[in-house]
Design an enzyme around this catalytic site. Structure first.
Site, short mmCIF file in Angstrom:
data_model
loop_
_atom_site.label_atom_id
_atom_site.label_comp_id
_atom_site.label_asym_id
_atom_site.label_seq_id
_atom_site.Cartn_x
_atom_site.Cartn_y
_atom_site.Cartn_z
N TYR A 76 -44.01 -12.65 -8.07
CA TYR A 76 -42.83 -13.84 -8.16
C TYR A 76 -42.87 -14.38 -6.88
O TYR A 76 -42.92 -13.52 -5.77
CB TYR A 76 -41.79 -13.00 -8.54
CG TYR A 76 -41.03 -13.38 -10.10
CD1 TYR A 76 -40.77 -14.85 -10.00
CD2 TYR A 76 -40.83 -12.44 -10.91
CE1 TYR A 76 -40.26 -15.14 -11.48
CE2 TYR A 76 -40.57 -12.66 -11.99
CZ TYR A 76 -40.05 -14.10 -12.25
OH TYR A 76 -39.50 -14.58 -13.50
N GLU A 78 -40.47 -17.25 -6.12
CA GLU A 78 -39.30 -18.29 -6.10
C GLU A 78 -38.96 -18.87 -4.62
O GLU A 78 -39.04 -18.00 -3.78
CB GLU A 78 -38.00 -17.95 -6.80
CG GLU A 78 -38.00 -18.00 -8.19
CD GLU A 78 -36.93 -17.44 -9.11
OE1 GLU A 78 -35.76 -17.41 -8.47
OE2 GLU A 78 -37.13 -17.08 -10.28
N ASP A 253 -44.73 -42.17 -12.57
CA ASP A 253 -45.46 -41.08 -13.27
C ASP A 253 -46.77 -41.24 -13.42
O ASP A 253 -47.15 -42.17 -14.58
CB ASP A 253 -44.65 -40.91 -14.70
CG ASP A 253 -45.17 -39.81 -15.43
OD1 ASP A 253 -46.38 -39.33 -15.07
OD2 ASP A 253 -44.76 -39.21 -16.47
N THR A 282 -49.37 -34.76 -13.59
CA THR A 282 -50.04 -33.68 -14.14
C THR A 282 -51.30 -33.30 -13.29
O THR A 282 -51.68 -34.44 -12.85
CB THR A 282 -50.35 -33.59 -15.52
OG1 THR A 282 -51.22 -34.90 -16.13
CG2 THR A 282 -49.25 -33.71 -16.44
N LYS A 285 -55.32 -33.86 -16.56
CA LYS A 285 -55.85 -34.79 -17.29
C LYS A 285 -57.00 -35.67 -16.75
O LYS A 285 -57.86 -34.78 -16.50
CB LYS A 285 -54.62 -36.04 -17.52
CG LYS A 285 -53.64 -35.44 -18.46
CD LYS A 285 -52.46 -36.37 -18.66
CE LYS A 285 -51.08 -35.96 -19.84
NZ LYS A 285 -50.15 -35.47 -19.01
N ARG A 291 -54.09 -26.88 -16.17
CA ARG A 291 -52.78 -27.48 -16.56
C ARG A 291 -51.67 -27.17 -15.78
O ARG A 291 -51.39 -25.97 -15.27
CB ARG A 291 -52.35 -26.87 -18.14
CG ARG A 291 -53.43 -26.82 -19.27
CD ARG A 291 -52.86 -26.46 -20.41
NE ARG A 291 -51.84 -27.55 -21.01
CZ ARG A 291 -52.51 -28.72 -21.37
NH1 ARG A 291 -53.55 -28.78 -21.64
NH2 ARG A 291 -51.47 -29.67 -21.99
N1 DSN Z 1 -49.05 -34.86 -23.75
C1 DSN Z 1 -49.27 -36.05 -22.86
C2 DSN Z 1 -50.11 -37.02 -23.46
O1 DSN Z 1 -50.91 -36.71 -24.37
O2 DSN Z 1 -50.17 -38.05 -22.92
C3 DSN Z 1 -47.79 -36.37 -22.56
O3 DSN Z 1 -46.88 -35.71 -22.60
#
Ligand code: DSN
Length: 490
Positions: A76, A78, A253, A282, A285, A291
């Site tokens: 942990y 935090e 974003d 994120t 991607k 992730r």
């Molecule tokens: N899951 C993401 C996407 O596929 O673009 C968005 O949350």
């Protein structure tokens, strides 16, 4: 260093050693829950054997995958670096510092927060930090209080009213925005008075004059830019001008295109980091990491972002922050720029492959990593197309198109992305062939009918033999560009 084929990035560890480690790990898991060991093995087989075209997916390197599976999971932590609510966080501090340092250097950001567990969490941290910086802090200063606990009940109620009555303007879901950009059913649509901007109905492109007009009229506290299904680049300098004119905070974003920013495909006005007050992303991607999520911010917003945990987030996932650090270190290698450029070039090849075979694309093409095919031209809904393609081993996801007559569940589009197959080594010829195979499936799929004989938006019939033919043709492409070559689980 070759960067598109990830296995070769781990020369120092022989494929044999990693294979043997995975085999032994799976044996340990098997002794406790064999179904999980089997599903893990099968997932590799499935990912190896299908055309992964989901625009938000990728393949992390073995180094990133291995970093995730450690005892950091058990700690942990935090709080923030050097300021934790738990003892014994000295190693987590190292992990978080290294990840944040790589993120700052990679993106040229003054401040990076690597704790968010996902993109949605990163956006929630951003919303909270903007409310804290713009509304709560000035109110506390005015009332002479250090924190909200010092407020009288009536001052607190007043402040709560102000925090809960702010405005957010974001891109609409059917134009390519994300659920968290103010979509009514999402928490972002409930936290804020929200309005959405769309795209020009005749071109599908963002019209900055319309965004500006809407911003002038609505005067949002937060202007959100960024997308999940818009196949074009955004001019963030223009978005910042709009935000400044109406006194809004610009939040970008970049979850989908962070890899293209990191790889310097998006520079100047197309790079959000120099223009936005707060940038969220994120890490899994186009950035090709584990992730997770991340927030970049100016010095001004850094103190409020830094309080994301525990004000918004649960305890940080230290094993994932460690894996983020490894992935960000990979993205700082020169080969990542080659990869990112190839992702964008491949998307163009894919788009041209569709257009030359008569398909309709939203906006008529792409200049990022996404191609959005309007499958209504094939007489199908997105759901029918997605299912037929999956039968043939082509993994995509259905997606709304602007003003979609089939709504967000059935949709009229298929969203396709190039990051994952580019990681496997696919180039122009392979993506042209992918377009050919997909068009073959779509042309050979007929919409079905309901049990009452009415047109169905879900059922479909794929002509006999097509799935096998496409799978065989895909296998040729996939075998030439193996996923994790040398990794043998049996
Ligand atoms: N899951 C993401 C996407 O596929 O673009 C968005 O949350």
């Amino acid at each position: 260093m070759e960067c598109t084929n990830l296995w070769r990035m781990t020369d120092a560890l022989s494929a044999g050693k990693i294979s043997s480690s995975y085999r032994q790990a799976l044996e340990v898991i098997e002794a406790i829950e064999p179904r999980i060991a089997e599903a893990t093995r099968q997932e590799l087989i499935d990912q190896r054997g299908s055309l992964k075209l989901i625009a938000s997916e990728n393949y992390a390197s073995p180094a990133v995958l291995l970093t995730m599976g450690s005892w950091f999971s058990d700690k942990y932590a935090e709080g923030t670096i050097g300021h934790r609510f738990y003892a014994g966080c000295q190693n987590v501090d190292i992990v978080e510092s290294v990840a944040a340092e790589h993120a700052r250097e990679l993106f040229g950001a003054p401040y990076a927060y690597v704790q968010p567990h996902s993109g949605i969490d990163a956006n929630l941290v951003a919303f909270w930090s903007i409310l804290a910086h713009r509304i709560e802090s000035p109110a506390l200063a005015e009332l002479g209080a250090k924190n909200v606990n010092e407020l009288s009940d009536s001052d607190w109620e007043q402040l709560r009213g102000r925090l809960g009555n702010q405005r957010l303007l974001g891109m609409s879901l059917d134009a390519g925005g994300h659920l968290t950009h103010g979509f009514r059913p999402n928490i972002s649509g409930k936290m804020f008075h929200q309005q959405q901007y769309g795209t020009d109905p005749s071109t599908g492109l963002l019209d900055y004059d319309l965004v500006a007009a809407k911003a002038r009229e609505f005067r949002p506290l937060i202007l959100v830019a960024g997308y999940s299904a818009y196949p074009r680049r955004v001019n963030f300098a223009t978005m910042r001008e709009i935000a400044d004119e109406v006194g809004a905070t610009l939040m970008v974003d970049m979850a989908h295109f962070a890899g293209l920013v990191a790889g310097k495909v998006f520079t100047g006005d197309e790079d959000p980091v120099p223009h936005a007050h707060v940038v969220t992303t994120t890490t899994h991607k186009s950035l090709r990491g584990p992730r997770g999520g991340m927030v970049l911010a100016t010095e001004e917003y850094a103190p409020s972002v830094d309080r994301g945990c525990p004000m918004v987030l649960g305890g940080p996932l230290s094993h994932m922050m460690a894996a983020k650090a490894v992935a960000l270190a990979e993205a700082r290698q020169p080969g990542f720029r080659t990869y990112a450029q190839q992702v964008a070039d491949n998307a163009k090849s894919l788009a041209e492959g569709f257009l030359s075979r008569g398909a309709t694309l939203v906006t008529g093409g792409t200049d990022n990593h996404i191609v959005l095919v309007d499958v209504s031209g094939f007489g199908l809904t997105g759901r029918q197309a997605e299912s037929a393609l999956l039968d043939a081993g082509v993994v995509t996801n259905r997606n709304s198109v602007p003003a979609d007559p089939n709504g967000a569940w059935y949709t009229s589009g298929i969203r396709i992305g190039t990051p994952a197959l580019t990681t496997r080594g696919f180039g122009h010829e392979e993506f042209d062939r992918v377009a050919e195979l997909m068009v073959d499936v779509l042309r050979n799929t007929q919409p079905g009918v309901t049990s009452a004989g009415a047109p169905s938006k879900a059922t479909y019939a794929l002509a006999d033999g097509v799935a096998d033919r496409i799978r065989a043709a895909s296998a040729e492409l996939l075998d030439k560009n193996p996923l994790y070559p040398g990794l043998e689980l049996s």
